[in-house]
Scaffold this active site. Structure first.
Site, PDB file in Angstrom:
ATOM      1  N   CYS A 118      37.232  24.563  36.309  1.00  0.00           N
ATOM      2  CA  CYS A 118      36.304  25.699  36.158  1.00  0.00           C
ATOM      3  C   CYS A 118      35.554  25.664  34.831  1.00  0.00           C
ATOM      4  O   CYS A 118      34.485  26.275  34.696  1.00  0.00           O
ATOM      5  CB  CYS A 118      37.073  27.005  36.291  1.00  0.00           C
ATOM      6  SG  CYS A 118      38.008  27.044  37.819  1.00  0.00           S
ATOM      7  N   HIS A 265      32.209  32.371  34.710  1.00  0.00           N
ATOM      8  CA  HIS A 265      32.703  31.623  35.872  1.00  0.00           C
ATOM      9  C   HIS A 265      33.111  32.629  36.946  1.00  0.00           C
ATOM     10  O   HIS A 265      33.583  33.725  36.641  1.00  0.00           O
ATOM     11  CB  HIS A 265      33.898  30.766  35.435  1.00  0.00           C
ATOM     12  CG  HIS A 265      34.667  30.211  36.583  1.00  0.00           C
ATOM     13  ND1 HIS A 265      34.078  29.469  37.576  1.00  0.00           N
ATOM     14  CD2 HIS A 265      35.989  30.311  36.916  1.00  0.00           C
ATOM     15  CE1 HIS A 265      34.996  29.126  38.451  1.00  0.00           C
ATOM     16  NE2 HIS A 265      36.156  29.622  38.079  1.00  0.00           N
ATOM     17  N   ASN A 295      34.549  30.942  44.820  1.00  0.00           N
ATOM     18  CA  ASN A 295      34.717  30.199  43.570  1.00  0.00           C
ATOM     19  C   ASN A 295      34.262  28.757  43.801  1.00  0.00           C
ATOM     20  O   ASN A 295      34.904  28.016  44.539  1.00  0.00           O
ATOM     21  CB  ASN A 295      36.192  30.248  43.157  1.00  0.00           C
ATOM     22  CG  ASN A 295      36.475  29.506  41.866  1.00  0.00           C
ATOM     23  OD1 ASN A 295      35.638  28.763  41.365  1.00  0.00           O
ATOM     24  ND2 ASN A 295      37.667  29.698  41.335  1.00  0.00           N
TER      25      ASN A 295
HETATM   26  O1  UT7 Z   1      39.029  29.468  39.075  1.00  0.00           O
HETATM   27  C1  UT7 Z   1      40.297  29.131  38.628  1.00  0.00           C
HETATM   28  C2  UT7 Z   1      41.014  30.284  38.130  1.00  0.00           C
HETATM   29  N1  UT7 Z   1      41.593  31.019  39.213  1.00  0.00           N
HETATM   30  C3  UT7 Z   1      41.801  32.282  39.064  1.00  0.00           C
HETATM   31  O2  UT7 Z   1      41.451  32.826  38.049  1.00  0.00           O
HETATM   32  C4  UT7 Z   1      42.515  33.037  40.164  1.00  0.00           C
HETATM   33  C5  UT7 Z   1      43.397  34.067  39.557  1.00  0.00           C
HETATM   34  N2  UT7 Z   1      44.227  34.802  40.522  1.00  0.00           N
HETATM   35  C6  UT7 Z   1      43.696  35.642  41.439  1.00  0.00           C
HETATM   36  O3  UT7 Z   1      42.497  35.766  41.550  1.00  0.00           O
HETATM   37  C7  UT7 Z   1      44.645  36.460  42.275  1.00  0.00           C
HETATM   38  O4  UT7 Z   1      45.955  36.286  41.808  1.00  0.00           O
HETATM   39  C8  UT7 Z   1      44.595  36.135  43.791  1.00  0.00           C
HETATM   40  C9  UT7 Z   1      43.305  36.673  44.383  1.00  0.00           C
HETATM   41  C10 UT7 Z   1      44.668  34.649  44.013  1.00  0.00           C
HETATM   42  C11 UT7 Z   1      45.750  36.802  44.535  1.00  0.00           C
HETATM   43  O5  UT7 Z   1      45.723  38.185  44.322  1.00  0.00           O
HETATM   44  P1  UT7 Z   1      47.056  38.965  43.896  1.00  0.00           P
HETATM   45  O6  UT7 Z   1      46.678  40.375  43.795  1.00  0.00           O
HETATM   46  O7  UT7 Z   1      47.569  38.308  42.651  1.00  0.00           O
HETATM   47  O8  UT7 Z   1      47.987  38.752  45.132  1.00  0.00           O
HETATM   48  P2  UT7 Z   1      49.442  38.079  45.204  1.00  0.00           P
HETATM   49  O9  UT7 Z   1      49.336  36.612  44.982  1.00  0.00           O
HETATM   50  O10 UT7 Z   1      50.373  38.806  44.327  1.00  0.00           O
HETATM   51  O11 UT7 Z   1      49.810  38.341  46.685  1.00  0.00           O
HETATM   52  C12 UT7 Z   1      50.038  39.654  47.174  1.00  0.00           C
HETATM   53  C13 UT7 Z   1      50.386  39.589  48.645  1.00  0.00           C
HETATM   54  C14 UT7 Z   1      51.473  38.577  48.955  1.00  0.00           C
HETATM   55  O12 UT7 Z   1      52.269  39.123  49.995  1.00  0.00           O
HETATM   56  P3  UT7 Z   1      53.668  39.830  49.647  1.00  0.00           P
HETATM   57  O13 UT7 Z   1      54.496  38.771  48.969  1.00  0.00           O
HETATM   58  O14 UT7 Z   1      53.337  40.974  48.747  1.00  0.00           O
HETATM   59  O15 UT7 Z   1      54.167  40.228  50.983  1.00  0.00           O
HETATM   60  C15 UT7 Z   1      50.730  37.382  49.470  1.00  0.00           C
HETATM   61  O16 UT7 Z   1      51.504  36.613  50.378  1.00  0.00           O
HETATM   62  O17 UT7 Z   1      49.245  39.158  49.373  1.00  0.00           O
HETATM   63  C16 UT7 Z   1      49.587  38.037  50.183  1.00  0.00           C
HETATM   64  N3  UT7 Z   1      48.419  37.171  50.303  1.00  0.00           N
HETATM   65  C17 UT7 Z   1      47.464  37.355  51.231  1.00  0.00           C
HETATM   66  N4  UT7 Z   1      47.331  38.258  52.216  1.00  0.00           N
HETATM   67  C18 UT7 Z   1      46.225  38.182  52.981  1.00  0.00           C
HETATM   68  C19 UT7 Z   1      48.082  36.106  49.528  1.00  0.00           C
HETATM   69  N5  UT7 Z   1      46.912  35.599  49.953  1.00  0.00           N
HETATM   70  C20 UT7 Z   1      46.516  36.344  51.001  1.00  0.00           C
HETATM   71  C21 UT7 Z   1      45.394  36.313  51.844  1.00  0.00           C
HETATM   72  N6  UT7 Z   1      45.293  37.251  52.814  1.00  0.00           N
HETATM   73  N7  UT7 Z   1      44.407  35.389  51.710  1.00  0.00           N
END
Ligand code: UT7
Length: 338
Positions: A118, A265, A295
């Site tokens: 990135c 970004h 992204n």
């Molecule tokens: O460009 C490089 C840099 N990258 C970044 O900066 C990305 C940084 N991170 C993020 O943007 C966020 O952490 C994400 C968008 C990737 C994820 O969001 P989050 O609020 O951190 O969600 P999480 O990973 O804590 O997941 C919450 C829940 C989980 O379920 P449980 O364990 O609570 O039952 C995941 O399994 O959401 C679930 N989940 C989804 N549900 C529906 C994860 N991905 C998905 C999905 N659709 N696509």
């Protein structure tokens, strides 16, 4: 080359390319257990673009680069150096920059890849700026291009990463600034490899024999797809981005109040909103287009810059900061007067 070494470099023009195929959140919901609501709430993404078959990062990069050259009023023969920022090169090696240069009609100029995810576009910008400042090059083409769609796990197993990334390319042509008040003031680069495994693509890897195994594509946690500790990455992004933006402003004797536009970004709309809030920066000064493209890693900053230039948010005289955070971890900022 001119007789005097230029004091600074300037972005002369910007180009972009995205595939025609729009992939909505609903489209992804057919492939995996996800929803438009989840994706929009957590990331701000409504859709992204995916290429069809037989399109590599340099194919999009070529279109973006041709637009940038046209807008700059320059032919490829005026370019002294080609830098291609990508984590998804057409092939593992040789460098995709050489392929891009050759597609553009350049067969002798130096060309190299910057594989810094990135932050790759800003790392490339730093190299271009240094080449122009030192007099090694007069005009440099920097292109960021990514084809993520062919490398994602678009099943429920890979949904945390799969919904985020999109394909695209953005390019800029840089040249010496004739006006001492305009151009790139400085670029600030950082890296911390101790966090590599928080966002990475582990295979194929030279440290393993063989580099790629059949199970890398299957199982619960396949190594041949990008994997991310989302929350951990998020926390670092919202800390490091404000830090490096302040570093760039401080270094040049500016304050946040002087900043006209921030082009960050595009990793997650919530990250950019938190960065703006933590710095008390008016959100109207922040360029976001992640809702339409997801992204696009090394392409995201030039894609957003292209948009901000077209709608007049970036215009001559504006103080602009470009900032990124991503895998590595790496983070960076560039401050410039347009
Ligand atoms: O460009 C490089 C840099 N990258 C970044 O900066 C990305 C940084 N991170 C993020 O943007 C966020 O952490 C994400 C968008 C990737 C994820 O969001 P989050 O609020 O951190 O969600 P999480 O990973 O804590 O997941 C919450 C829940 C989980 O379920 P449980 O364990 O609570 O039952 C995941 O399994 O959401 C679930 N989940 C989804 N549900 C529906 C994860 N991905 C998905 C999905 N659709 N696509």
């Amino acid at each position: 080359m001119g007789t005097a070494t230029p004091t600074r470099s300037r972005i002369l023009a910007v180009g972009r390319a995205v595939p025609d195929r729009v992939v909505t959140n609903e489209d992804l919901g057919v492939l995996m257990d996800t929803s438009d609501e989840w994706i929009q709430q957590r990331t701000g993404i409504r859709q992204r673009r995916h290429v069809g078959a037989d399109c590599g990062a340099t194919d999009l990069g070529r279109i973006a680069s041709e637009e940038a050259l046209r807008s700059a009023g320059l032919g490829i023969e005026a370019i002294d150096l080609v830098i291609f920022a990508t984590l998804s090169p057409d092939i593992d090696w040789p460098a995709s920059a050489a392929l891009l240069a050759s597609k553009l009609g350049a067969r002798r100029v130096p060309a190299f890849d910057v594989k810094n995810q990135c932050s790759g576009f800003l790392y490339s910008l730093a190299c271009a700026d240094a080449a122009i400042r030192s007099g090694r090059a007069r005009h440099v083409l920097v292109c960021g291009g990514e084809i993520h769609s062919s490398g994602l796990d678009l099943t429920t197993r890979g949904r945390e990463v799969g919904v985020i990334f999109g394909d695209g390319a953005g390019a800029v042509v840089l040249g010496p600034s004739e006006d001492p008040g305009r151009g790139i003031f400085s670029v600030h680069l950082h890296a911390d490899g101790s966090n590599a495994e928080k966002l990475w693509l582990e295979a194929a890897a030279s440290r393993r024999r063989p580099r790629l195994l059949p199970e890398d594509l299957g199982g619960d946690d396949p190594k041949a797809f990008p994997r991310m500790r989302g929350k951990y990455v998020f926390k670092h992004a919202v800390t490091r981005m404000p830090e490096v933006i302040r570093e760039a402003l401080d270094h040049n004797g500016f304050t946040l109040g002087d900043l006209d536009v921030l082009v960050p970004h595009q990793a997650n709309l919530r990250i950019n909103q938190m960065v703006a809030a933590s710095m008390e920066l008016d959100e109207s000064k922040v360029v976001n287009n992640i809702d339409r493209y997801g992204n696009t890693t090394a392409a995201s900053i030039p894609l957003a810059l292209h948009e901000a230039l077209a709608d007049g948010r970036v215009a001559p005289g504006k103080l602009v900061c470009l900032a990124a955070f991503g895998a590595g971890f790496t983070w960076a900022a560039a401050l410039l007067r347009w």
